[in-house]
Motif scaffolding. Structure first.
Motif, PDB file in Angstrom:
ATOM      1  N   UNK A 294       0.848  -1.203   0.000  1.00  0.00           N
ATOM      2  CA  UNK A 294       0.000   0.000   0.000  1.00  0.00           C
ATOM      3  C   UNK A 294       0.882   1.252   0.000  1.00  0.00           C
ATOM      4  N   UNK A 295       0.357   2.282  -0.598  1.00  0.00           N
ATOM      5  CA  UNK A 295       1.066   3.549  -0.605  1.00  0.00           C
ATOM      6  C   UNK A 295       0.913   4.212   0.768  1.00  0.00           C
ATOM      7  N   UNK A 296       1.946   4.868   1.250  1.00  0.00           N
ATOM      8  CA  UNK A 296       1.819   5.536   2.565  1.00  0.00           C
ATOM      9  C   UNK A 296       0.832   6.689   2.488  1.00  0.00           C
TER      10      UNK A 296
END
Length: 64
Positions: free
Chosen positions: A60-62
């Protein structure tokens, strides 16, 4: 007790031991089948737990 009586007694005991060994062998074979079945089921459960509780498949992207 004569020698002949002791020999007959020993042969009788040997036959009884052999019969008991045959029954024990059959029991162990049945248990072997059960253990293999349990092993397969355990592997399935372990796989299910690993898949259900593992990390996400995509990173997942931060958040910002």
């Amino acid at each position: 007790m004569s020698v002949g009586d002791r020999i007959l007694s020993a042969v009788k005991d040997l036959i009884l031991v052999r019969d008991e060994l045959s029954r024990t062998t059959e029991t162990v074979r049945g248990l072997e089948t059960d253990v293999r079945d349990h092993e397969v089921r355990l592997v399935r459960l372990e796989t299910l737990v690993e898949v259900a509780g593992g990390a996400p498949s995509r990173p997942r992207l931060p958040r910002r």
